[in-house]
Design an enzyme around this catalytic site. Structure first.
Site, PDB file in Angstrom:
ATOM      1  N   CYS A  19      22.137  64.025  63.218  1.00 56.62           N
ATOM      2  CA  CYS A  19      22.139  62.884  62.290  1.00 56.62           C
ATOM      3  C   CYS A  19      23.022  61.737  62.768  1.00 56.62           C
ATOM      4  O   CYS A  19      22.641  60.563  62.673  1.00 56.62           O
ATOM      5  CB  CYS A  19      22.579  63.338  60.906  1.00 56.62           C
ATOM      6  N   HIS A  49      16.820  59.398  59.058  1.00 56.95           N
ATOM      7  CA  HIS A  49      17.855  60.382  59.424  1.00 56.95           C
ATOM      8  C   HIS A  49      17.246  61.585  60.132  1.00 56.95           C
ATOM      9  O   HIS A  49      16.026  61.777  60.144  1.00 56.95           O
ATOM     10  CB  HIS A  49      18.636  60.818  58.174  1.00 56.95           C
ATOM     11  N   HIS A  85      26.901  64.534  56.541  1.00 52.23           N
ATOM     12  CA  HIS A  85      25.607  63.993  56.939  1.00 52.23           C
ATOM     13  C   HIS A  85      25.620  62.473  56.821  1.00 52.23           C
ATOM     14  O   HIS A  85      26.351  61.894  56.006  1.00 52.23           O
ATOM     15  CB  HIS A  85      24.493  64.572  56.053  1.00 52.23           C
TER      16      HIS A  85
END
Length: 525
Positions: free
Chosen positions: A431, A496, A484
């Site tokens: 990510c 993402h 994240h």
């Protein structure tokens, strides 16, 4: 006989030997190829033949002379001692901290030191130190007692330069002839080829030039005395412990690496196993600091990947073979950044593939033509990079800063790419890795990990989000540690790379776990 008398006699014989060598006549009509990197019809090959006839070097047609390598102090001493036929058995053994009396190099060092041509400094001889061009001509002028004044000089050798008299002697004796406004480059390293060429011209006058040499390409790369370490594979995983790699990981730990083969062979459970075992990746040519060595593994720090706890950069363990040392400095070189998803470096024939490298790889540009950048590699010399695969910039700091639209457009190129934990290469991103790579390609070095990315840029309220902002998610309903990050693309959606079983995608950030764990946003523009 007293030692002082022996030295006096040796110096007299030394002077006589110089006079004799100045009258050597070359009788060779044809010249065989001396070394594999020296063409048989080249002037250097003729010059090396003279040195071979004198026993200075040994002809090895199947081996390299290493023409462009910087010459070391010991190599220069060995050339001179052999050329002057110095009887090293008669030389008194000097005391140097870095060369023991039983060192096989000591006879040559003793001979050159006793004649006063090359001596040590602060108790050391420094046999492996590389000579600058200024140092080398001063040594040769002293060894062969060259004198003389010329009416011309080089633009970068003023009268107050330490090498002025030596360079003047070289010009006066036609060892070299400067062209108008030509530079001597006194501080760059003297190559083995130039040193041998100058020595041969001193010994054999018929080899001396009658006009300035045609201009040669002057590389922006400079050999220095400072050692750096760089990644020598397309991409290397940084593991949090050495010797963790499994059999299935061998394509990523061998040299060369086979990243596509490795990633394609991993099952989902094998991909999940990488979580918290690999931490990041470094790309071909990336500079690293060497921290520790254990067997065939080295702990390094990736210089361009920020972490707050280590100034040297992001740490991790890599196979020792994946890193090489270099003395080259590229501060004066332009750079090429790979903008294609992947690109092939080519050999000089512009056809043979040398190595496939990743998007965001940065390499120094030595020169360019209409179709190619000629980039220097960590250990294999200059290779060709298609201009259609990269963009060149004067320096990294001069890269135009991107717009949000540019960043989003770039990131969208990787939609559908399978997720790879710790990935920063276009074989697979995590990510934060995809954002790091895209920003790196556009001249902005952001932190590598999401929890550090969450501390950079400028905080943005959720209601004020704009496309291009980073959106973060944290444990404990958004109040814990950030785990994240996504790239906001507008309309409540983000681009993402979610997890090991997914791919790069665009989806809503306002549903499910993302709505629950939203922790904030940062703007890097």
């Amino acid at each position: 006989m007293k030692t002082s008398n022996k030295c006096t006699i040796r110096k007299v014989l030394f002077q006589i030997s110089i006079i004799c060598f100045m009258f050597v006549i070359v009788t060779n009509v044809g010249y065989a190829q001396m070394f594999s990197d020296v063409k048989s019809d080249s002037k250097l090959n003729k010059e090396l033949t003279v040195l071979s006839d004198l026993g200075v070097i040994t002809m090895k047609p199947n081996e390299l002379f290493r023409v462009n390598d910087a010459i070391t102090r010991y190599e220069a001493a060995e050339f001179i001692v052999r050329a002057l036929k110095v009887d090293t058995e008669l030389s008194a053994i000097p005391t140097y901290e870095d060369v023991q009396a039983d060192d096989p190099r000591m006879p040559v060092i003793a001979g050159i030191a006793e004649l006063g041509i090359m001596t040590g400094y602060e108790g050391k001889f420094n046999p492996d130190a590389k000579l600058s061009r200024a140092q080398a001509v001063k040594i040769l002028a002293k060894a062969y007692q060259l004198t003389g004044q010329a009416t011309t000089t080089y633009a970068d050798i003023p009268k107050n330069h330490s090498a002025y008299n030596a360079v003047q002697a070289f010009i006066a004796n036609k060892i070299i002839i400067p062209a108008k406004n030509e530079k001597f480059n006194p501080n760059t390293m003297m190559t083995r080829g130039d040193f041998a060429s100058y020595m041969a011209r001193i010994i054999e006058p018929s080899l001396r030039p009658t006009e300035p040499a045609p201009p040669v390409f002057e590389s922006c790369a400079i050999e220095t005395g400072k050692k750096r370490y760089v990644v020598d594979v397309a991409v290397t995983n940084l593991w949090n412990k050495p010797n963790q790699a499994r059999v299935v990981d061998r394509p990523s730990t061998n040299k060369p690496v086979e990243m596509q083969k490795w990633i394609s062979s991993l099952s989902l459970s094998q991909k999940k196993w990488l979580v918290d075992r690999t931490d990041t990746q470094a790309l071909y040519g990336d500079e690293v600091s060497l921290l520790e060595t254990k067997g065939k593994w080295q702990r390094v720090a990736a210089k361009n990947q920020y972490v707050p706890y280590l100034k040297a950069g992001y740490p991790g363990w890599v196979p020792q073979a994946h890193v090489v040392a270099t003395n080259k400095n590229y501060d004066d070189c332009a750079i090429a950044i790979v903008t294609s998803q992947k690109a092939h470096l080519l050999e000089e024939d512009a056809k043979t593939k040398f190595l496939e490298i990743s998007y965001a790889t940065i390499l120094p540009v030595i020169k360019e033509d209409a179709k190619f950048y000629y980039v220097d590699t960590p250990s294999k010399g200059i290779k060709l990079l298609k201009k259609s695969d990269a963009k060149s910039h004067v320096s990294y700091s001069k890269i135009p800063k991107p717009t949000a639209a540019t960043i989003i457009k770039e990131a969208k190129r990787y939609l559908g790419l399978p997720y790879l934990w710790a990935g920063t290469s276009s074989w697979g991103y995590d990510c934060s890795g995809i954002l790091y790579a895209v920003f790196r390609t556009h001249g902005v070095m952001i932190p590598r990990d999401s929890f550090y990315q969450a501390t950079g840029g400028k905080a943005v309220a959720k209601k004020n989000l704009k496309p291009g902002d980073f959106v973060f998610f944290a444990y404990n309903g958004g109040k814990g540690k950030v785990y994240h990050v996504g790239l906001y693309v507008g309309d409540g959606k983000m681009l993402h790379a979610p997890h090991y079983a997914s791919k790069v995608k665009i989806e809503s950030m306002n549903t499910g776990v993302y709505k629950k764990n939203y922790s904030g946003a940062r703007r890097y523009f």
